[in-house]
Motif scaffolding. Structure first.
Motif, PDB file in Angstrom:
ATOM      1  N   VAL A 150      21.183  55.474  28.056  1.00  0.00           N
ATOM      2  CA  VAL A 150      20.327  55.615  26.880  1.00  0.00           C
ATOM      3  C   VAL A 150      19.613  56.956  26.940  1.00  0.00           C
ATOM      4  O   VAL A 150      19.041  57.320  27.976  1.00  0.00           O
ATOM      5  CB  VAL A 150      19.281  54.475  26.804  1.00  0.00           C
TER       6      VAL A 150
ATOM      7  N   LEU B 282      23.070  55.554  22.582  1.00  0.00           N
ATOM      8  CA  LEU B 282      23.539  54.623  23.604  1.00  0.00           C
ATOM      9  C   LEU B 282      25.008  54.916  23.889  1.00  0.00           C
ATOM     10  O   LEU B 282      25.849  54.807  22.989  1.00  0.00           O
ATOM     11  CB  LEU B 282      23.398  53.165  23.143  1.00  0.00           C
TER      12      LEU B 282
ATOM     13  N   ARG C   2      19.194  53.835  32.291  1.00  0.00           N
ATOM     14  CA  ARG C   2      20.478  53.149  32.316  1.00  0.00           C
ATOM     15  C   ARG C   2      20.231  51.661  32.519  1.00  0.00           C
ATOM     16  O   ARG C   2      19.271  51.264  33.172  1.00  0.00           O
ATOM     17  CB  ARG C   2      21.338  53.702  33.449  1.00  0.00           C
TER      18      ARG C   2
ATOM     19  N   VAL D  48      25.347  51.027  30.326  1.00  0.00           N
ATOM     20  CA  VAL D  48      24.941  51.745  29.120  1.00  0.00           C
ATOM     21  C   VAL D  48      23.934  52.823  29.508  1.00  0.00           C
ATOM     22  O   VAL D  48      22.941  52.541  30.193  1.00  0.00           O
ATOM     23  CB  VAL D  48      24.310  50.794  28.078  1.00  0.00           C
TER      24      VAL D  48
ATOM     25  N   CYS E  61      20.141  46.300  20.404  1.00  0.00           N
ATOM     26  CA  CYS E  61      21.420  46.689  21.009  1.00  0.00           C
ATOM     27  C   CYS E  61      22.463  45.670  20.577  1.00  0.00           C
ATOM     28  O   CYS E  61      22.770  44.721  21.319  1.00  0.00           O
ATOM     29  CB  CYS E  61      21.305  46.735  22.522  1.00  0.00           C
TER      30      CYS E  61
END
Length: 359
Positions: free
Chosen positions: A22, A11, A78, A20, A55
């Protein structure tokens, strides 16, 4: 997420962008039915099985999934996040921070002391390279990238170039290296500019000029009455890089790490810093890293020449052990990326764990 379906979960967290990225490196191909976002995790639904990835410290915008790609080897997508205004401000205001002000360097933590007697040794075989010496002056050197003619308030010689040559009772030091008088050092062999241990032939340093040796704290050790002082090649490299990045205002930079490893052998590591401070989550751990492109070259080809002729590129001399260890570090973190994400423009992508205490 069940660990048996992925190799790595990456991440890349960018709070300022509230985004973020990924990347999930799969062990084997899977049929993904759905990706579902929740406030503090995301779920990968494979057939009837649900795999959850936590997360931590993130507040996910649940309907923000975008750029989803699912292949036989990886999954990437994302999502957006909501930042606390206390931490990062809002779209109207921003919280500013001083970056790197609490970073300590070897210049601030030099282990040598004028009141102590030392013997200099080869770090590899512990063979003595000097008699007992008590240094009268232990002084920091200016940056390697500064102009030596600016070190003094007036010229020292007709050439208008100032040269710092330590006496036998002096040691002048940088972030991870030192300059010592040739008269002080014994039991070494000189081959052109290279200096090696006479006993084990380990690489020790370079002949700086006709009167001075340049050694690194990770190739020689300083032994006092109670302990032996030396440093880690990887830590020294990361410290040197961190000092460069702390002096640069921009988020990106180009750096060439140079090492004369043999009589006719020169090694170059080209580092293109894409983001000098990036928050990443690898598995369940959080890190602050520099994201880089890198390339290793063992000769001064056209690419290396072009970089070194660029006035915006910083060039730094490093030791042979530093070259070996930083390459291991770069290749190690390059392998966490899927093949499709591991290269760009003939450079490898990697992370530098510059803000961690990794050895």
């Amino acid at each position: 997420m069940d660990k048996n379906i992925y190799k790595t979960v990456i991440l890349e967290i960018r709070p300022r962008l509230q985004s973020v990225n990924v990347v999930i490196n799969l062990i084997s191909p899977i049929e993904v039915s759905k990706i579902s976002l929740n406030e503090d995790n995301f779920q990968i639904i494979v057939d009837e099985h649900v795999h959850t990835v936590c997360c931590k410290n993130l507040k996910i915008v649940v309907n923000s999934l975008s750029s989803l790609i699912v292949t036989q080897t990886y999954i990437s997508f994302r999502f957006a996040t909501v930042n606390s205004s206390d931490d990062w401000g809002s779209f109207k205001t921003e919280v500013l921070r001083t970056v790197g002000s609490n970073v300590h360097t070897n210049l601030e933590n030099i282990f040598l002391n004028v009141s102590m007697e030392y013997v200099i040794q080869c770090k590899n075989c512990s063979h003595n390279l000097s008699e007992n010496v008590k240094f009268e002056r232990i002084l920091p050197l200016p940056s390697e990238n500064s102009d030596s003619s600016d070190w003094f308030c007036h010229s020292h010689g007709s050439s208008n170039v100032a040269v710092l040559n330590p006496k036998e009772s002096d040691v002048f030091y940088g972030s991870c290296y030192c300059h010592l008088s040739k008269q002080l050092v014994h039991n070494v062999l000189e081959t052109e500019k290279l200096v090696v241990c006479k006993r084990c032939l380990s690489w020790l340093g370079l002949l700086k000029n006709s009167e001075t040796f340049k050694f690194w704290f990770n190739t020689v050790a300083f032994k006092d009455e109670t302990m032996v002082h030396s440093t880690s090649p990887l830590s020294d490299t990361l410290i040197a890089l961190r000092e460069i990045l702390n002096s640069i205002l921009f988020n990106t930079a180009k750096i060439v790490l140079c090492c004369q490893s043999g009589k006719k052998q020169n090694d170059y590591i080209l580092l293109w810093i894409l983001e000098k401070q990036l928050n990443v989550q690898l598995g369940v751990k959080d890190y602050k890293v520099a994201k880089v492109l890198f390339k290793y070259e063992n000769n001064k080809n056209e690419t290396v020449k072009k970089w070194m002729e660029d006035s915006n590129v910083v060039s730094v001399d490093i030791s042979k052990p530093m070259t070996v260890e930083i390459l291991k570090h770069l290749y190690k973190f390059n392998k966490i990326f899927p093949q499709e994400f591991s290269e760009s423009n003939n450079f490898f992508i990697s992370y530098l764990m510059m803000y961690e205490h990794e050895k």
